[in-house]
Scaffold this motif. Structure first.
Motif, short mmCIF file in Angstrom:
data_model
loop_
_atom_site.label_atom_id
_atom_site.label_comp_id
_atom_site.label_asym_id
_atom_site.label_seq_id
_atom_site.Cartn_x
_atom_site.Cartn_y
_atom_site.Cartn_z
N GLU A 102 -41.15 -0.07 23.79
CA GLU A 102 -40.25 -0.93 24.57
C GLU A 102 -39.48 -1.88 23.66
O GLU A 102 -39.79 -2.03 22.47
N ILE A 103 -38.48 -2.53 24.24
CA ILE A 103 -37.77 -3.61 23.55
C ILE A 103 -38.17 -4.90 24.25
O ILE A 103 -38.11 -4.98 25.49
N ALA A 104 -38.60 -5.88 23.44
CA ALA A 104 -38.99 -7.18 23.99
C ALA A 104 -37.91 -8.20 23.68
O ALA A 104 -37.28 -8.13 22.61
N VAL A 105 -37.69 -9.13 24.60
CA VAL A 105 -36.80 -10.26 24.30
C VAL A 105 -37.57 -11.55 24.55
O VAL A 105 -38.49 -11.59 25.36
N LEU A 106 -37.19 -12.58 23.80
CA LEU A 106 -37.83 -13.89 23.92
C LEU A 106 -36.73 -14.90 24.26
O LEU A 106 -35.68 -14.92 23.59
N LEU A 107 -36.96 -15.71 25.27
CA LEU A 107 -35.90 -16.60 25.77
C LEU A 107 -35.90 -17.94 25.05
O LEU A 107 -36.95 -18.56 24.87
N LYS A 108 -34.71 -18.39 24.66
CA LYS A 108 -34.59 -19.71 24.01
C LYS A 108 -34.13 -20.76 25.01
O LYS A 108 -34.00 -21.93 24.66
N ALA A 109 -33.87 -20.33 26.25
CA ALA A 109 -33.43 -21.27 27.30
C ALA A 109 -33.86 -20.73 28.65
O ALA A 109 -34.11 -19.52 28.80
N ASP A 110 -33.95 -21.62 29.64
CA ASP A 110 -34.23 -21.17 31.01
C ASP A 110 -33.05 -20.33 31.50
O ASP A 110 -31.92 -20.51 31.03
N VAL A 111 -33.33 -19.43 32.44
CA VAL A 111 -32.25 -18.66 33.07
C VAL A 111 -32.22 -19.07 34.54
O VAL A 111 -33.17 -18.76 35.28
N ALA A 112 -31.15 -19.75 34.94
CA ALA A 112 -31.07 -20.19 36.34
C ALA A 112 -31.05 -18.96 37.24
O ALA A 112 -30.50 -17.92 36.86
N PRO A 113 -31.65 -19.06 38.43
CA PRO A 113 -31.70 -17.90 39.33
C PRO A 113 -30.32 -17.33 39.61
O PRO A 113 -30.18 -16.12 39.80
N ASP A 114 -29.29 -18.19 39.61
CA ASP A 114 -27.93 -17.70 39.92
C ASP A 114 -27.06 -17.55 38.66
O ASP A 114 -25.84 -17.46 38.75
N ALA A 115 -27.69 -17.54 37.48
CA ALA A 115 -26.91 -17.39 36.23
C ALA A 115 -26.19 -16.04 36.22
O ALA A 115 -26.72 -15.05 36.73
N SER A 116 -25.01 -16.01 35.63
CA SER A 116 -24.29 -14.74 35.49
C SER A 116 -24.99 -13.91 34.42
O SER A 116 -25.80 -14.44 33.64
N ILE A 117 -24.63 -12.65 34.33
CA ILE A 117 -25.26 -11.79 33.33
C ILE A 117 -24.91 -12.29 31.92
O ILE A 117 -25.74 -12.24 31.01
N GLU A 118 -23.72 -12.83 31.75
CA GLU A 118 -23.32 -13.38 30.43
C GLU A 118 -24.18 -14.59 30.08
O GLU A 118 -24.65 -14.74 28.95
N GLU A 119 -24.39 -15.47 31.06
CA GLU A 119 -25.24 -16.66 30.83
C GLU A 119 -26.67 -16.23 30.53
O GLU A 119 -27.34 -16.80 29.67
N MET A 120 -27.13 -15.22 31.27
CA MET A 120 -28.49 -14.70 31.05
C MET A 120 -28.62 -14.20 29.61
O MET A 120 -29.59 -14.51 28.92
N GLU A 121 -27.63 -13.44 29.16
CA GLU A 121 -27.72 -12.87 27.80
C GLU A 121 -27.73 -13.99 26.76
O GLU A 121 -28.44 -13.90 25.75
N LYS A 122 -26.98 -15.07 27.02
CA LYS A 122 -26.96 -16.19 26.06
C LYS A 122 -28.32 -16.88 25.94
O LYS A 122 -28.58 -17.58 24.97
N ALA A 123 -29.17 -16.70 26.94
CA ALA A 123 -30.50 -17.32 26.89
C ALA A 123 -31.47 -16.53 26.01
O ALA A 123 -32.57 -17.00 25.70
N ILE A 124 -31.08 -15.32 25.59
CA ILE A 124 -31.96 -14.54 24.71
C ILE A 124 -31.87 -15.08 23.29
O ILE A 124 -30.79 -15.11 22.70
N GLY A 125 -33.00 -15.52 22.77
CA GLY A 125 -33.00 -16.06 21.41
C GLY A 125 -33.38 -15.02 20.37
O GLY A 125 -32.88 -15.03 19.25
N TRP A 126 -34.32 -14.13 20.74
CA TRP A 126 -34.86 -13.18 19.78
C TRP A 126 -35.13 -11.84 20.46
O TRP A 126 -35.31 -11.76 21.67
N ILE A 127 -35.22 -10.83 19.62
CA ILE A 127 -35.48 -9.46 20.11
C ILE A 127 -36.47 -8.81 19.15
O ILE A 127 -36.45 -9.11 17.94
#
Ligand code: 0L1
Ligand code: MG
Length: 255
Positions: A102-127
């Motif tokens: 699998e591919i794992a991602v680690l979040l560097k920020a919260d993802v708001a329930p209504d965040a756009s997919i672009e905002e969600m991707e910006k919350a990924i800090g590491w892979i």
């Protein structure tokens, strides 16, 4: 007195004892009810001192969805003690473990329930590359959707390789490919896009599912985005390795 659904699954997980589907031994229930049982199960672990490390997406490949007769993936909760952190996997401590690349991602920020997919991707800090060890508590890995969701989607263990900053310069996440090797022998391979078309879409599903459940992805959580290939059965002594083209490798020694 007969054990409840949650008590039955909890005991099967704790003592690595396979069980008959709870939809047969107890009663039929919906997938929605199953997430309620999953929450009860996880709350029980949390009361015992466990901590949530993140989430896992399951049934993310078209083949597995067709096999299960469903058209949506499922998710489970990862606990810190599931992280092998380099220690060997005691195969006998589980029922019939299988490995998934699998591919794992680690979040560097919260993802708001209504965040756009672009905002969600910006919350990924590491892979990182990852191996998920699944261990359905049901006999012969045979279950219905409600059964597997109530069983926390077969979650058992996981190993994460080296975290790399996300995004990786010059590489789109969809360009990643993985190979699953056991004892040096290639068993399966595939592209990141095998997971719902993109691991980002898998993460999006996770975000939307949690929003429906009234919660959200949080900073510091890791997400296993889903199996890229079929899962392979493991035996004591096996060395499982996942090689990737852009993320390096990760391995687990079974004992
Ligand atoms: O992680 C997965 O894709 C597995 C989800 C549960 C289904 C199974 O145990 O095969
Ligand atoms: Mg998986």
């Amino acid at each position: 007195m007969k054990k409840s659904i949650v008590d039955t699954i909890y005991a099967a997980q704790k003592y690595a004892q396979e069980i008959t589907k709870v939809t047969e031994t107890h009663k039929a229930f919906s997938v929605e009810d199953a997430y309620g049982y999953q929450r009860e199960l996880i709350d029980r672990y949390l009361r015992e001192g466990s901590k949530v490390s993140g989430y896992k997406m399951g049934l993310t490949s078209r083949e597995k969805m067709v096999q299960m007769g469903v058209n949506a993936p499922i998710y489970g909760v990862l606990l810190e003690e599931m992280d092998l952190k380099g220690s060997p996997l005691a195969v006998k401590s589980l029922i019939h473990p299988k490995a998934e690349p699998e591919i794992a991602v680690l979040l560097k920020a919260d993802v708001a329930p209504d965040a756009s997919i672009e905002e969600m991707e910006k919350a990924i800090g590491w892979i990182a590359p990852a191996i998920e060890i699944i261990d359905s508590r049901y006999k012969d890995f045979k279950f219905t959707m409600p059964d597997v969701v109530a069983d926390n989607c077969s979650s058992a263990k996981y190993e994460i390789g080296e975290w790399l900053s996300y995004p990786i310069k010059g590489v789109h996440i969809n360009e990643i490919t993985v190979k699953l090797l056991i004892n040096g022998e290639l068993k399966a391979e595939g592209p990141a896009t095998a997971v719902l078309g993109s691991p980002l879409l898998s993460l999006r599903e996770q975000q939307l599912s949690l929003a429906k459940a009234g919660t959200q992805l949080k900073k510091g959580q890791l997400i296993l985005t889903g199996a890229i290939t079929v899962a392979m059965m493991l035996a004591p002594g096996d060395l499982v390795r996942v090689d990737t083209n852009h993320l390096g490798s990760v391995s687990i020694q079974c004992e």
